[in-house]
Scaffold this active site. Structure first.
Site, short mmCIF file in Angstrom:
data_model
loop_
_atom_site.label_atom_id
_atom_site.label_comp_id
_atom_site.label_asym_id
_atom_site.label_seq_id
_atom_site.Cartn_x
_atom_site.Cartn_y
_atom_site.Cartn_z
N LYS A 5 42.15 -26.62 38.56
CA LYS A 5 41.77 -26.65 37.14
C LYS A 5 42.22 -25.37 36.47
O LYS A 5 42.53 -24.36 37.11
CB LYS A 5 40.24 -26.80 36.99
CG LYS A 5 39.40 -25.70 37.66
CD LYS A 5 39.29 -24.41 36.89
CE LYS A 5 38.50 -23.33 37.63
NZ LYS A 5 38.64 -21.97 37.02
N ASP B 207 31.78 -24.00 40.41
CA ASP B 207 32.81 -24.92 39.93
C ASP B 207 32.82 -26.26 40.66
O ASP B 207 33.48 -27.20 40.21
CB ASP B 207 34.21 -24.30 40.10
CG ASP B 207 34.43 -23.09 39.20
OD1 ASP B 207 33.60 -22.86 38.31
OD2 ASP B 207 35.44 -22.40 39.40
#
Length: 286
Positions: free
Chosen positions: A11, A135
């Site tokens: 990401k 995350d």
């Protein structure tokens, strides 16, 4: 014997605003997570014990590895006596701010629910994910852009994808997350922009005027201490990109391009020295 493989995408952070420091030492933040097409591959095979091998010999495969920790946490939660032999084909650089380890851990949780035939409620999987890393829930639960708050675990699916080609460059240096959080320049008292509204304007209306609001609070200290990261930023900024930013706590940088040809040209130029990925416009995780 059951055997299958899965992708674990990385990401980038579209903006990363650190808003406070909690009593437990964690920092709260606001950010937009966006997936990129830079991925590791994880292979899972039924086994009597939990074990792992990795194509990158610099990455430990003992109990400090997030995949091993994820497998053992899930096994303990489910109360089962099952194992798995895992192989990690590592492509996403670590220490880059791209969430590769978190993505691998999320992929492990999802894959082992399938391999071990476990029906774990999503809320319980979320709890396991948060304990592994802030995350991890994003990779576990989302496919496209998501707004994140808290320590990164409070998520809202924005049902959006970036309409630009993304070139991501790893400058071949690792920025320790703990160092970045210790040394960033604090701005806790400033007003925080409405990232959710701004990213909708950015993606749906192509309103490029809002890009300035998507600051990364780690950027200034990383650029000060890592000249090569600053050098890559400057090169990308001169390559025709609409926006260039640090991802996460660094050191990877990404650039957004309207035209695919410009993105390809920039990626080819940077690949002469660094590891580079190009993600097509509209990308979502499978």
């Amino acid at each position: 014997m059951k055997h299958f493989s899965v992708k674990a995408c990385a990401k980038i952070n579209l903006g990363l605003l650190i808003t406070s420091r909690r009593d437990d030492g964690y920092h709260t933040l606001e950010t937009i997570f966006a997936p990129i097409d830079w991925f590791d591959t994880l292979e899972f095979t039924e086994s009597d014990a939990i074990s792992m091998e990795c194509t990158n010999l610099d990455l430990p495969v003992d109990d400090s590895n997030l995949c091993i920790r994820a497998a053992k946490a899930l096994r303990e939660y489910a109360g089962v006596n099952k194992g798995v032999a895992m192989k990690l084909v590592k492509r996403v650089p670590f220490g880059a701010g791209l969430g590769g380890g978190s993505s691998d851990a999320a992929a492990t949780l999802n894959a082992l629910c399938r391999l071990w035939q476990l029906d774990v409620p999503s809320a319980e999987l979320h709890k396991l994910a948060v304990k592994l890393g802030a995350d991890v829930p994003y990779f576990l639960e989302m496919k496209g852009l998501a707004y994140a708050a808290g320590i990164g675990e409070e998520l809202e699916d924005l049902d959006l994808a970036l309409p630009w080609h993304v070139v991501t460059v790893f400058p071949e240096v690792q920025v320790p997350t703990a160092w970045a959080y210790k040394n960033f320049h604090r701005q806790f008292e400033r007003p925080v922009p409405d990232l959710k509204t701004l990213v909708r304007r950015l993606c749906l209306e192509r309103d490029m005027s809002v890009l300035g609001a998507f600051e990364n609070d780690f950027a200034s200290v990383v650029f000060e201490h890592y000249p090569v990261v600053r050098e890559v930023r400057d090169a990308l900024a001169q390559s025709g990109a609409q926006f260039v930013s640090l991802s996460g706590s660094g050191s990877a940088l990404y650039a957004l391009y309207e035209e695919r040809a410009a993105a390809v040209k920039a990626a080819e130029a940077m690949s002469a020295r660094f590891r580079v990925n190009m993600t097509p416009a509209g990308f979502r995780m499978e």
